[in-house]
Write an enzyme that holds these catalytic residues in place. Structure first.
Site, PDB file in Angstrom:
ATOM      1  N   HIS A   9       0.814  -1.224   0.000  1.00  0.00           N
ATOM      2  CA  HIS A   9       0.000   0.000   0.000  1.00  0.00           C
ATOM      3  C   HIS A   9       0.841   1.265   0.000  1.00  0.00           C
ATOM      4  CE1 HIS A   9      -4.056  -1.816   0.704  1.00  0.00           C
ATOM      5  NE2 HIS A   9      -3.280  -2.835   1.001  1.00  0.00           N
ATOM      6  N   ASP A  65       3.527   9.385  -0.971  1.00  0.00           N
ATOM      7  CA  ASP A  65       2.357   8.617  -0.550  1.00  0.00           C
ATOM      8  C   ASP A  65       2.145   7.484  -1.549  1.00  0.00           C
ATOM      9  OD1 ASP A  65       0.073   8.039   0.986  1.00  0.00           O
ATOM     10  OD2 ASP A  65      -0.502  10.157   1.086  1.00  0.00           O
TER      11      ASP A  65
HETATM   12  P1  ADQ Z   1      -2.990   5.883   4.760  1.00  0.00           P
HETATM   13  O1  ADQ Z   1      -1.640   6.495   4.841  1.00  0.00           O
HETATM   14  O2  ADQ Z   1      -3.704   5.665   6.032  1.00  0.00           O
HETATM   15  O3  ADQ Z   1      -2.931   4.490   3.958  1.00  0.00           O
HETATM   16  P2  ADQ Z   1      -4.903   7.463   2.954  1.00  0.00           P
HETATM   17  O4  ADQ Z   1      -5.053   6.802   1.649  1.00  0.00           O
HETATM   18  O5  ADQ Z   1      -4.545   8.907   2.899  1.00  0.00           O
HETATM   19  O6  ADQ Z   1      -3.870   6.779   3.829  1.00  0.00           O
HETATM   20  O7  ADQ Z   1      -6.246   7.374   3.843  1.00  0.00           O
HETATM   21  C1  ADQ Z   1      -6.889   6.215   4.118  1.00  0.00           C
HETATM   22  C2  ADQ Z   1      -8.282   6.481   4.728  1.00  0.00           C
HETATM   23  O8  ADQ Z   1      -8.205   7.108   6.012  1.00  0.00           O
HETATM   24  C3  ADQ Z   1      -9.163   7.386   3.874  1.00  0.00           C
HETATM   25  O9  ADQ Z   1     -10.387   6.720   3.688  1.00  0.00           O
HETATM   26  C4  ADQ Z   1      -9.359   8.661   4.706  1.00  0.00           C
HETATM   27  O10 ADQ Z   1     -10.640   9.236   4.578  1.00  0.00           O
HETATM   28  C5  ADQ Z   1      -9.154   8.167   6.111  1.00  0.00           C
HETATM   29  N1  ADQ Z   1      -8.599   9.257   6.938  1.00  0.00           N
HETATM   30  C6  ADQ Z   1      -7.402   9.856   6.785  1.00  0.00           C
HETATM   31  N2  ADQ Z   1      -7.247  10.825   7.712  1.00  0.00           N
HETATM   32  C7  ADQ Z   1      -8.370  10.833   8.456  1.00  0.00           C
HETATM   33  C8  ADQ Z   1      -8.811  11.636   9.569  1.00  0.00           C
HETATM   34  N3  ADQ Z   1      -8.071  12.603  10.057  1.00  0.00           N
HETATM   35  N4  ADQ Z   1     -10.024  11.366  10.096  1.00  0.00           N
HETATM   36  C9  ADQ Z   1     -10.778  10.384   9.580  1.00  0.00           C
HETATM   37  N5  ADQ Z   1     -10.423   9.602   8.537  1.00  0.00           N
HETATM   38  C10 ADQ Z   1      -9.234   9.825   7.975  1.00  0.00           C
HETATM   39  C11 ADQ Z   1      -2.076   3.698   3.173  1.00  0.00           C
HETATM   40  C12 ADQ Z   1      -1.108   4.425   2.242  1.00  0.00           C
HETATM   41  C13 ADQ Z   1      -1.871   5.279   1.229  1.00  0.00           C
HETATM   42  C14 ADQ Z   1      -2.888   4.413   0.477  1.00  0.00           C
HETATM   43  C15 ADQ Z   1      -3.746   3.624   1.449  1.00  0.00           C
HETATM   44  C16 ADQ Z   1      -4.621   2.615   0.709  1.00  0.00           C
HETATM   45  O11 ADQ Z   1      -0.206   5.229   2.994  1.00  0.00           O
HETATM   46  O12 ADQ Z   1      -0.971   5.873   0.307  1.00  0.00           O
HETATM   47  O13 ADQ Z   1      -3.714   5.255  -0.307  1.00  0.00           O
HETATM   48  O14 ADQ Z   1      -2.941   2.882   2.353  1.00  0.00           O
HETATM   49  O15 ADQ Z   1      -3.837   1.768  -0.083  1.00  0.00           O
END
Ligand code: ADQ
Length: 460
Positions: free
Chosen positions: A157, A365
């Site tokens: 991911h 990211d």
């Molecule tokens: P994450 O780094 O966690 O995941 P991201 O894709 O930005 O990242 O977000 C995942 C989910 O978390 C989204 O549905 C978002 O809405 C939710 N989220 C983020 N911040 C939040 C907050 N403050 N409050 C509530 N909800 C929040 C990892 C990788 C990413 C990749 C994902 C999926 O780092 O690059 O996109 O996995 O593969």
């Protein structure tokens, strides 16, 4: 297709909407095939034996959830240590934040071995195994060593860094060799695939065959970019749900005379939040018409607080936001509202829809799903504008966003100004194209594409 067995560090009950992300993505295939989801229970046992943890099995509708406890020592070396103090920073190009402590790798191997041991008796011959993310890179190799012959796929991911950055990890060769125990390795972007390919050619003399297959270390693995998406319909329905609507209306009323910019992230150093706040300060400094008007709401939810680097970024952000509010704030206007809390998933679409500009500006990211969620939440008749880092995996697909280099503070401020000034027809045009893209390559496409490629991998 046989039964799907999903394995990830954390497991969620796919019936609970709040689970979000991966649970939504995998839930359908797990449900259809009466699948099994395996991972850490989230429980840390003080004083337990390293490499040992109790297994818990429960039924969640059609899906079986199997989870294992970790003792404190395993948690600290496998999860905090190797996963989040070595692999996470290095894979996000942050060699300066990596802590290559000798004890971490032992815990990482030990937990992967234990997971393999606990999982093996639960497997059936025609299972299709899908392992997720950097915590579990060597799991297939451990399973193979115990005689597992099922198809095994892996999805990373987070980004896969270029060879010379990867090479900074003392165990880089072992890690990359471990990937050859899989039938298929899925990565978020073409850039990641190129990094993999270059690494194995340069460091291991790999031969590149057709269809992304690479031969090295005496075996062959197929490597493919399968960018993850969101469930656009699910997100759109959340947008029209009561919580999102309420928040949208309250925000619209509150900011009727102002323009809202929104950032939603975990408070992680990869997300570029301080850089973003500096760009916003630059906007206020160079485009004074935005003073008393543009307001940035930055939601940064707490995450991995027992890793030192996360405390540092929290302090940096608090002081930056405080300084901007002190320098530019008025009695009736605060430029930045920084919220260090989780926001309920149901409310996020309302917040996104009320915003004129979405700021998704990570320094690096894997994908970044917030970029896609921002687009899905917009009103097509009057959509907001996405300002997106070129260093997010999402940038490969979302070319109609305003792409920025987050390290370039002034350049980012100019893009924000362009977003604030953008005429309605251009906003609509860009939004329409972006929406079509995230609809075509949604999370169902991601899951189907990966599982189809996995079922065909190694077939000839
Ligand atoms: P994450 O780094 O966690 O995941 P991201 O894709 O930005 O990242 O977000 C995942 C989910 O978390 C989204 O549905 C978002 O809405 C939710 N989220 C983020 N911040 C939040 C907050 N403050 N409050 C509530 N909800 C929040 C990892 C990788 C990413 C990749 C994902 C999926 O780092 O690059 O996109 O996995 O593969």
């Amino acid at each position: 297709m046989g039964r799907l067995v999903a394995i990830s560090n954390r497991v969620a009950d796919p019936r609970k909407a709040a689970a979000g992300g991966l649970a939504v993505a995998l839930g359908e295939a797990l449900n259809q095939t009466g699948g099994l989801w395996f991972g850490w229970s989230g429980t840390i046992v003080e004083g337990g034996t390293p490499g040992e943890g109790d297994l818990h099995v429960q039924q969640a509708g059609a899906v079986k959830l199997a989870t294992v406890d970790l003792c404190r020592e395993d948690h600290d070396s496998y999860y905090l240590g190797y996963s989040n103090n070595v692999l996470w920073p290095v894979f996000h190009y942050r060699l300066d934040l990596a802590q290559f402590e000798a004890g971490f790798i032992g815990g990482y191997r030990r937990v992967n071995q234990m997971f393999a041991r606990k999982l093996l008796p639960l497997l059936k011959d025609d299972d299709v195994i899908w392992i997720h993310d950097y915590h579990l890179i060597p799991l297939a190799a451990e399973l193979r060593g115990m005689g597992c012959r099922q198809k095994i796929g892996f999805f990373l991911h987070i980004p896969l860094p270029p060879p010379l950055i990867m090479a900074a990890i003392p165990q880089h060769e072992w890690l990359m060799r471990s990937l050859f125990a899989y039938d298929l390795v899925g990565l978020q972007s073409e850039a990641d695939v190129q990094h993999f390919s270059r690494y194995v050619q340069q460091e291991a003399g790999a031969e590149v065959l057709e269809d992304g297959r690479h031969r090295a270390f005496g075996s062959t693995v197929q490597v493919k970019a399968v960018p993850i998406g969101i469930d656009v319909d699910e997100f759109a329905s959340l947008t029209h749900g009561r919580e999102a609507q309420d928040l949208y209306e309250r925000m619209r009323e509150e900011y009727a005379r102002r323009r809202l910019l929104i950032g939603v992230d975990r408070l992680d150093y990869s997300k570029g939040i301080p850089h973003r706040v500096k760009a916003f300060r630059d906007l206020l400094a160079h485009y004074p018409e935005n003073r008393n008007s543009a307001t940035l709401i930055q939601i940064a939810s707490p995450t991995r607080e027992d890793v030192d680097a996360y405390g540092d970024i929290r302090r940096e952000l608090e002081s930056l936001c405080g300084a901007i509010n002190g320098d530019y704030g008025e009695l009736d206007w605060m430029p930045v509202r920084y919220i260090h809390r989780m926001v309920a998933r149901k409310r996020i679409p309302g917040l996104c829809r009320a915003a004129r500009v979405g700021l998704v500006t990570p320094l690096r990211d894997g994908m970044n799903l917030v970029a896609k969620e921002f687009i899905a939440a917009q009103d097509p008749a009057d959509p907001g504008v996405l300002v997106l880092s070129r260093f997010a995996g999402a940038a490969e697909q979302m070319k109609e966003a305003l792409l920025v280099n987050p390290y370039d503070t002034h350049g980012t401020a100019e893009a924000i100004q362009q977003a604030l000034q953008m005429p309605l027809d251009e906003r609509r045009r860009r939004h329409q194209a972006l929406l079509a893209g995230i609809r075509e390559f949604d999370v169902h496409w991601w899951r189907r594409t990966f599982l189809q490629a996995l079922s065909q991998a190694g077939a000839d």
